[in-house]
Design an enzyme around this catalytic site. Structure first.
Site, PDB file in Angstrom:
ATOM      1  NE  ARG A  73      38.550  66.186  14.243  1.00 25.20           N
ATOM      2  CZ  ARG A  73      39.005  65.839  13.054  1.00 25.20           C
ATOM      3  NH1 ARG A  73      39.369  66.760  12.194  1.00 25.20           N
ATOM      4  NH2 ARG A  73      39.069  64.585  12.705  1.00 25.20           N
ATOM      5  CE  LYS A 109      40.753  40.882  11.246  1.00 26.22           C
ATOM      6  NZ  LYS A 109      40.109  40.837  12.546  1.00 26.22           N
ATOM      7  CG  ASP A 156      45.422  44.355  12.426  1.00 26.41           C
ATOM      8  OD1 ASP A 156      45.640  45.446  12.996  1.00 26.41           O
ATOM      9  OD2 ASP A 156      44.397  43.689  12.611  1.00 26.41           O
ATOM     10  CG  ASP A 164      51.811  44.686  21.261  1.00 25.21           C
ATOM     11  OD1 ASP A 164      50.767  44.108  21.631  1.00 25.21           O
ATOM     12  OD2 ASP A 164      52.468  44.314  20.279  1.00 25.21           O
ATOM     13  CG  HIS A 165      46.096  44.805  23.565  1.00 22.12           C
ATOM     14  ND1 HIS A 165      45.988  45.136  22.241  1.00 22.12           N
ATOM     15  CD2 HIS A 165      45.507  43.610  23.703  1.00 22.12           C
ATOM     16  CE1 HIS A 165      45.356  44.168  21.615  1.00 22.12           C
ATOM     17  NE2 HIS A 165      45.050  43.230  22.463  1.00 22.12           N
ATOM     18  CD  GLU A 202      40.834  38.936  15.672  1.00 23.77           C
ATOM     19  OE1 GLU A 202      40.778  39.263  14.475  1.00 23.77           O
ATOM     20  OE2 GLU A 202      40.901  39.736  16.606  1.00 23.77           O
ATOM     21  CG  HIS A 225      49.138  41.846  18.983  1.00 24.25           C
ATOM     22  ND1 HIS A 225      49.360  42.986  19.708  1.00 24.25           N
ATOM     23  CD2 HIS A 225      47.918  42.013  18.397  1.00 24.25           C
ATOM     24  CE1 HIS A 225      48.322  43.796  19.560  1.00 24.25           C
ATOM     25  NE2 HIS A 225      47.439  43.235  18.767  1.00 24.25           N
TER      26      HIS A 225
END
Lengths: 349, 510
Positions: free
Chosen positions: B58, B360, B254, B196-197, B235, B259
């Site tokens: 946009r 995390k 998440d 899914d990287h 992480e 993953h």
């Protein structure tokens, strides 16, 4: 090289990469070795300590020094390499952290962030007056603790507490006692001596230290080991000494004697007395080594072995080079603590 | 009919001419991942000879504005330094079309622009639409593309039109089914590439090579020899700019649903019929997920631990607790840590516990798959300086370093018989001497070639949700299921350790 905490990994890599490569350099990644030193240590003495350990136990070193003079945790990184063969070197990475008291809470996060993953983490408590908070938080990270139980404020009791947090403890005082244990083991490996084991009536342990007073960590550890081997437990203390009961020799009295000497603390001699009074085993140290006198059935035998005296560091080097079983240490330590707790005011004979 | 010309033709060739349209072109994903990946593909001569990159979002930008901002992103995030000459060659193929994708008219205008650009090249182009947008736009964009005639029937036309969508693919089984159904109204399943990287990471792809190209491991890859498996995702960062999204999602949705379950399915897969047919591999992956035993309410309470971080330290720096993070609801129950024990209940893996943890604000960033092989009998070494014989451990590190290590027991030099663990290490960097490409590079290239092997099929997504939806429902319905606390910078709550100690296991120290 002084570095910011966030740059430790990058700078360590640079240090390793900057090493001249006319020969093959291998970065050691076999374990993490955390060393907690006393505040009186400085960079030089820490590096000397690591210089002594790295040739016999190459790994990633993280040395921690409490430092009231700094305001934040600061870091230095370096690497030391030793020659393995004509054209091969092994390099150990070093991270030295100076930690002010306000940084004690944050320290585990710095250590955790820089451990090599998937390998064991060892903790060496080196020196006196190490802060309890750091001992506790670092022992939560470690799999193995190396320490000298004499230098722990609570002696054997502190060692037992730490043992509850890790897979095993390598107590350098236990390593030092290995010659004594070995000689007792050899004496009783003879059938004639072994047949006297059920007749053991008393054990007298003499230790020496600067004050000539209890407690004696080496004495307690030796008494703990003997009790464990004879399957005994201390049940009471009386005017004659510690009464230990077990299925092997019935009730055995263990007594301690404390003598004053120039040495910080060490075992001086140990006597095993048998029922009937005609037999005994006496182990005694002098400047030439450890000597045993064994009297059995009217015969007398004498054995000797060298006795390596040494600093905790020497004991540690010996452990890494030769190895030493600590399998019996937990049981010995537990019994040593039980004795220490039976009478905290015990003054010896 | 089967393509008789495809057999033995597995050369890596440049994909056919492709127009890549990125929706969400002004967003983070585009600038941090997609544009640097495309630039690297260009530098390595992997991009089609004729390619167009058309940014759509946009934001009002000109072509040149888009190129300028892309240049900054590539300079910041690319794995190789920006080369002005290469950039010039790459960026001349970049264009921008301001587009509100929810408006049919805007999509129609976008279509005209794409066609005009393609005609300018005098070539036929495949169209590849990348939805780097919020998931709520997936269905409307796909519908508007269809309405604008920008989706070709794969059974009819010669032009390939495909859609790449990013996670999350729904937030539970029902919503995933709904999303799949909506996408399939406009695109055939063969045209949908769910990215899914993690599947683009070299180490993850290497799982199949490692297992099936080595004679020594596959015979051990079963419940006779494997004691247990751990999959860890850690992480050190908190929620950052994703606070609002993460707070609605939690780490189970998440990270684990996508993953870690993708890793699990590759790790436990049966040998596929072929490695070159995308569906052979994906069929087997689905079977693994279908074999994962679903947890009932009691098992969720006993086998899944959720937790949230409190304030603490990361590498010496104080960090706030989750509830004190910007953008987080004060009473949030979103889990920032999850640990679970699952079982793949099939012939090969029955009885092997698989422990998964994700968190995390843990001490460091690391993702690792660890296979613990059963211990040998230890009686030969009893009484020597040997405690418990260690497990042989195969560790596959996915990030930050990509590589594999194997822990074996060995005798240290010297007269005494001792047993110590030693590590055999393989790292991609040092073994092959070339940097690994970023995951998005491989995945974008495969999508341009129409190879869906490394993309997730609809039934995989649904099976993964089928495993986790019962957990999410129990958490939602039963407030008595605790949300444990852990200090930021620690390795998670003690309750997660207890999950393993009951079986005599322990989390691997990372």
């Amino acid at each position: 090289m002084k570095v910011a905490l966030k740059d430790i990994d990058i700078k360590l890599r640079e240090v390793i990469e900057s090493i001249e490569t006319d020969t093959l350099y291998t970065r050691s990644a076999s374990s993490n070795f955390i060393v907690l030193v006393s505040e009186s240590s400085d960079s030089k003495s820490i590096n000397r300590l690591l210089d002594a350990i790295s040739p016999v136990h190459p790994c990633r070193f993280i040395a921690i020094r409490p430092d009231k003079k700094v305001s934040d945790i600061s870091a230095e990184v370096s690497a030391s390499c030793h020659k393995l063969s004509r054209n091969q070197h092994v390099c150990s990475e070093r991270i030295i952290l100076n930690v002010p008291p306000v940084g004690f809470d944050a320290l585990p996060s710095v250590v955790n962030a820089h451990l090599l993953p998937g390998v064991s983490s060892e903790l060496l408590l080196f020196g006196e007056d190490l802060p309890d908070q750091l001992i506790n938080s670092l022992s939560d990270i470690a799999d193995i603790i190396y320490c000298d139980s004499v230098e722990l404020q609570g002696g054997v009791r502190d060692a037992l507490r730490l043992l509850g947090k890790v897979k095993h403890i390598v107590d350098l005082r236990w390593i030092e006692l290995s010659y004594w244990r070995q000689q007792i083991k050899e004496i009783f490996s003879h059938k004639a001596a072994a047949s006297f084991i059920p007749l053991i009536k008393a054990i007298h342990i003499v230790t020496e230290n600067r004050e000539g007073k209890p407690p004696s960590t080496p004495g307690l550890l030796m008494a703990g080991w003997l009790s464990d081997r004879l399957k005994m437990s201390p049940v009471a203390i009386s005017s004659s000494g510690f009464e230990c009961d077990g299925p092997t020799a019935g009730t055995v009295i263990i007594t301690f004697e404390y003598r004053k000497s120039k040495f910080r603390t060490r075992l001086k001699n140990l006597e095993i007395i048998f029922d009937g009074g005609n037999a005994h085993v006496l182990l005694e140290r002098d400047s030439s080594g450890l000597h045993s006198e064994v009297k059995l059935l009217g015969n007398e035998y004498n054995f000797s072995s060298p006795l390596e005296e040494g600093t905790p560091l020497k004991m540690l080097e010996k452990y890494f080079v030769i190895g030493e079983s600590v399998k019996n240490y937990p049981a010995a330590l537990k019994l040593a603590c039980e004795m220490a707790e039976l009478d905290e005011n015990y003054r010896g004979v | 009919m089967h393509n008789l010309f495809s057999e033995g033709e597995s050369r890596i060739v440049r994909p056919p001419s492709t127009a890549l349209v990125i929706f969400g072109a002004s967003g983070d994903l585009t600038h941090r991942k997609l544009l640097p990946a495309l630039y690297n593909l260009y530098c390595d001569d992997y991009l089609p000879v004729n390619f167009l990159i058309i940014g759509a979002s946009r934001t009002r930008l000109s072509d040149q504005d888009f190129r300028d901002s892309a240049r900054e992103s590539v300079a910041s995030y690319s794995r190789r330094e920006l080369d002005s000459e290469k950039w010039a060659g790459f960026s001349k193929n970049m264009y921008y079309q301001p587009t509100d994708a929810s408006k049919e008219s805007d999509i129609s205008e976008l279509g005209k622009r794409i066609e005009a650009l393609c005609q300018g090249c005098h070539r036929d182009f495949n169209y590849l639409y990348y939805l780097a947008t919020a998931p709520r736009f997936f269905a409307p964009i796909s519908a508007n593309l269809k309405k604008a005639g920008l989706v070709e029937d794969p059974e009819q036309g010669m032009r390939r039109t495909s859609l790449i969508v990013e996670k999350p693919f729904g937030h539970d089984l029902e919503s995933a089914r709904e999303l799949n159904a909506k996408l399939r109204q406009n695109f055939a399943e063969s045209q949908i590439f769910r990215i899914d990287h993690y599947l683009g990471k070299e180490t993850v792809q290497n799982i199949l090579v490692f297992r099936f190209a080595n004679g020594i491991f596959e015979p051990l890859w079963n419940n006779k020899y494997v004691d247990h498996i751990q999959i860890s995702f850690a992480e050190s960062i908190g929620v950052g700019s994703r606070a609002s999204y993460f707070d609605r999602t939690g780490i189970l949705r998440d990270v684990v649903q996508n993953h870690l379950f993708q890793i699990l399915s590759l790790l436990c897969i049966e040998p596929p019929i072929s490695l070159s047919d995308p569906d052979s591999i994906r069929d087997e992956k689905v079977k693994v997920l279908r074999s994962v035993r679903r947890l009932n309410k009691e098992e969720v309470a006993a086998r899944v631990v959720r937790a949230q971080y409190d304030k603490g330290y990361i590498n010496g720096e104080p960090v706030p607790g989750y509830l004190q993070e910007d953008g987080i609801n004060s009473g949030s129950r979103a889990e920032t840590y999850v640990a679970m024990r699952i079982e793949v209940d099939n012939w090969r893996w029955s009885g092997v516990p698989i422990y998964i943890r994700a968190g995390k604000r843990l001490p460091r960033r690391i993702t690792e798959i660890t296979v613990f092989f059963k211990r040998p009998p230890g009686m030969l070494f009893r009484g020597r300086q040997v405690y418990d014989l260690d497990y042989n451990v195969l560790a596959i590190q996915v990030q930050p370093e990509e590589g594999i290590s194997l822990r074996i027991s060995a005798k240290p030099p010297g007269p005494r018989l001792r047993v110590e663990p030693v590590i055999m290490n393989f790292t991609y960097g040092s073994s092959f001497g070339v940097p690994s490409p970023e995951a998005y590079e491989r995945l974008l290239l495969d999508a341009m070639k129409g190879d869906a092997t490394l993309f997730t099929r609809d039934d995989e997504i649904e099976e993964a949700w089928g495993i986790l939806t019962p957990v999410l429902e129990v958490w939602k319905q039963d407030d008595a299921i605790p949300l444990y606390r852990y200090q930021a910078g620690s390795w998670g709550p003690l309750e997660a350790d207890a999950l393993l100690t009951a079986s005599g296991h322990a989390w691997r120290k990372l």
